[in-house]
Design an enzyme around this catalytic site. Structure first.
Site, mmCIF file in Angstrom:
data_model
loop_
_atom_site.group_PDB
_atom_site.id
_atom_site.type_symbol
_atom_site.label_atom_id
_atom_site.label_comp_id
_atom_site.label_asym_id
_atom_site.label_seq_id
_atom_site.Cartn_x
_atom_site.Cartn_y
_atom_site.Cartn_z
ATOM 1 N N ASP A 22 0.828 -1.217 0.000
ATOM 2 C CA ASP A 22 0.000 0.000 0.000
ATOM 3 C C ASP A 22 0.867 1.274 0.000
ATOM 4 O O ASP A 22 0.732 2.131 0.862
ATOM 5 C CB ASP A 22 -0.933 0.048 1.209
ATOM 6 C CG ASP A 22 -1.747 -1.208 1.396
ATOM 7 O OD1 ASP A 22 -2.010 -1.894 0.394
ATOM 8 O OD2 ASP A 22 -2.124 -1.507 2.541
ATOM 9 N N ALA A 135 -13.971 3.140 6.345
ATOM 10 C CA ALA A 135 -13.097 4.319 6.377
ATOM 11 C C ALA A 135 -11.626 3.906 6.420
ATOM 12 O O ALA A 135 -10.931 4.046 7.435
ATOM 13 C CB ALA A 135 -13.447 5.201 7.568
ATOM 14 N N ILE A 136 -11.149 3.390 5.281
ATOM 15 C CA ILE A 136 -9.720 3.140 5.106
ATOM 16 C C ILE A 136 -9.327 3.576 3.701
ATOM 17 O O ILE A 136 -10.151 4.000 2.909
ATOM 18 C CB ILE A 136 -9.331 1.664 5.349
ATOM 19 C CG1 ILE A 136 -9.939 0.746 4.291
ATOM 20 C CG2 ILE A 136 -9.749 1.217 6.749
ATOM 21 C CD1 ILE A 136 -9.419 -0.688 4.392
ATOM 22 N N ASP A 137 -8.039 3.478 3.389
ATOM 23 C CA ASP A 137 -7.500 3.770 2.053
ATOM 24 C C ASP A 137 -7.753 5.213 1.621
ATOM 25 O O ASP A 137 -8.378 5.483 0.580
ATOM 26 C CB ASP A 137 -8.078 2.812 1.019
ATOM 27 C CG ASP A 137 -7.626 1.381 1.219
ATOM 28 O OD1 ASP A 137 -6.939 1.100 2.220
ATOM 29 O OD2 ASP A 137 -7.963 0.524 0.381
ATOM 30 N N SER A 159 -13.165 0.870 0.971
ATOM 31 C CA SER A 159 -12.746 -0.487 0.687
ATOM 32 C C SER A 159 -13.953 -1.401 0.860
ATOM 33 O O SER A 159 -14.545 -1.444 1.940
ATOM 34 C CB SER A 159 -11.631 -0.906 1.651
ATOM 35 O OG SER A 159 -11.314 -2.274 1.493
ATOM 36 N N TRP A 161 -17.630 -2.923 1.005
ATOM 37 C CA TRP A 161 -18.899 -2.349 1.439
ATOM 38 C C TRP A 161 -19.570 -1.585 0.287
ATOM 39 O O TRP A 161 -19.726 -2.132 -0.790
ATOM 40 C CB TRP A 161 -18.683 -1.500 2.702
ATOM 41 C CG TRP A 161 -18.762 -2.343 3.942
ATOM 42 C CD1 TRP A 161 -19.861 -2.531 4.750
ATOM 43 C CD2 TRP A 161 -17.724 -3.151 4.484
ATOM 44 N NE1 TRP A 161 -19.551 -3.427 5.760
ATOM 45 C CE2 TRP A 161 -18.259 -3.829 5.623
ATOM 46 C CE3 TRP A 161 -16.413 -3.430 4.123
ATOM 47 C CZ2 TRP A 161 -17.520 -4.709 6.400
ATOM 48 C CZ3 TRP A 161 -15.665 -4.308 4.887
ATOM 49 C CH2 TRP A 161 -16.225 -4.931 6.007
ATOM 50 N N GLU A 201 -11.229 -0.933 -3.873
ATOM 51 C CA GLU A 201 -10.621 -0.133 -2.815
ATOM 52 C C GLU A 201 -9.521 0.745 -3.408
ATOM 53 O O GLU A 201 -9.316 0.797 -4.617
ATOM 54 C CB GLU A 201 -10.073 -1.028 -1.705
ATOM 55 C CG GLU A 201 -9.085 -2.066 -2.144
ATOM 56 C CD GLU A 201 -8.758 -3.079 -1.053
ATOM 57 O OE1 GLU A 201 -9.468 -3.110 -0.030
ATOM 58 O OE2 GLU A 201 -7.789 -3.840 -1.218
ATOM 59 N N ASP A 273 -0.558 4.615 -6.208
ATOM 60 C CA ASP A 273 -0.547 6.061 -6.026
ATOM 61 C C ASP A 273 0.066 6.649 -7.282
ATOM 62 O O ASP A 273 1.089 6.150 -7.775
ATOM 63 C CB ASP A 273 0.274 6.439 -4.786
ATOM 64 C CG ASP A 273 0.095 7.887 -4.358
ATOM 65 O OD1 ASP A 273 -0.874 8.531 -4.823
ATOM 66 O OD2 ASP A 273 0.914 8.379 -3.559
#
Length: 309
Positions: A22, A135-137, A159, A161, A201, A273
């Site tokens: 990541d 609530a990540i990434d 991610s 959901w 994600e 990224d």
């Protein structure tokens, strides 16, 4: 006897390719800095983009608010950072969570130097079990006027959901403002935990040639040689979408033009990224038991304005 390049690299504390997961990239003064998932957030530095030296992690102890935000989180396992330079400081957004759960939080830390010390700037957004998002990434897109934007900031995250969410970001408070909306969903309904968003994600947003591009990672990471991660992209005239792929399919309907998928040595590339002319991501090394390694390449654009490696 002359030492091998690999032996010399180990002796000098340089890794090529570097173990990483990541990654997020920033280039300053011709030097590459990458921050990655790991204990305390790992920090890598390179003068040439090939050999990497591992520096001190960002966190040596957990901020007190972590325990309340994500009670099941333990230690200094920190995920999926995003680094940007803004207002004379370096800002790192990051995630804390537990695998496959959406009791998660995105935090913020900042410093005047990429080598720290890093200041705890607290909680940015959280999710709980009853939410339809995770609530990540995090990604922070600065829609710079020099690139044809209006200077506003946009914060995306998510991610599985319900998919990828977007909200405007206030540079004065370094917090979201206004309502959040979904801008991309996965292709299936086999996502972890529910919500029907499918396996999507790791958003990354950039502007190029009059378009705003949204890169995402589809399918599954974190399975070594069985990982199916792949990088896809759509574009829009505005950061709020709608984002469409090359065939006109909306990312909200599971669309996305393929940028990279696993092949040969490198399996499951993803969690990308895109910074300037560079794309950084991890992939699983088939020559080293499926361990995640750092990959850095120049991103090119075809005559129709679509990115390619």
């Amino acid at each position: 006897m002359v030492a091998s390049a690999a032996t010399l690299a180990r002796a000098q504390g340089v890794e090529d390719p570097a173990p990483a997961h990541d990654p997020t990239l920033i280039e300053q003064g011709g030097v590459f800095h990458v921050f990655t998932t790991g204990q305390g957030l790992q920090h890598l530095r390179s003068e040439d983009g090939r050999g990497w030296r591992r520096l001190a992690p960002v966190f040596s102890q957990a901020p007190a608010w972590w325990a309340e935000a994500v009670p099941a989180h333990r230690g200094l396992d920190v995920w999926a950072p995003k680094v940007v330079a803004l207002q004379g400081r370096y800002w790192l957004l990051y995630s804390i969570s537990t695998f496959g759960k959406n009791r998660s939080a995105i935090g913020l830390t900042s410093s005047e130097s990429l080598d720290g010390p890093w200041r705890d700037d607290g909680l940015v957004v959280r999710s709980v079990e009853t939410d339809d998002f995770n609530a990540i990434d995090p990604d922070l897109f600065i829609d710079a006027k020099a690139d044809g934007g209006d200077g506003r900031l946009w914060f995306s995250y998510g991610s599985f959901w319900g998919g990828i969410r977007l909200v405007e970001f206030d540079a004065a408070t370094m917090r979201p403002r206004g309502p959040a909306r979904f801008i991309a969903r996965g292709r299936g309904k086999d996502g972890a935990g529910g919500g029907g968003g499918g396996a999507i994600e790791a958003p990354t947003m950039v502007r190029h040639g009059g378009w705003v591009y949204l890169f995402v990672s589809h399918d599954f990471c974190c399975r070594g040689l069985k990982s199916t991660y792949n990088i896809r992209v759509g574009r829009s005239r505005t950061p709020t979408g709608p984002f469409l792929d090359r065939d006109g399919r909306a990312l909200m309907d599971g669309g996305g033009t393929l940028v990279e998928q696993g092949a040969g040595r490198w399996i499951g590339p993803g969690h990308q990224d895109v910074v300037g002319r560079w794309i950084v991501r991890h992939a699983y090394d088939a020559e080293d038991g499926g361990k995640p390694k750092l990959r850095l390449d120049e991103l090119r654009w075809d005559e129709d304005g679509w990115p390619r490696l």
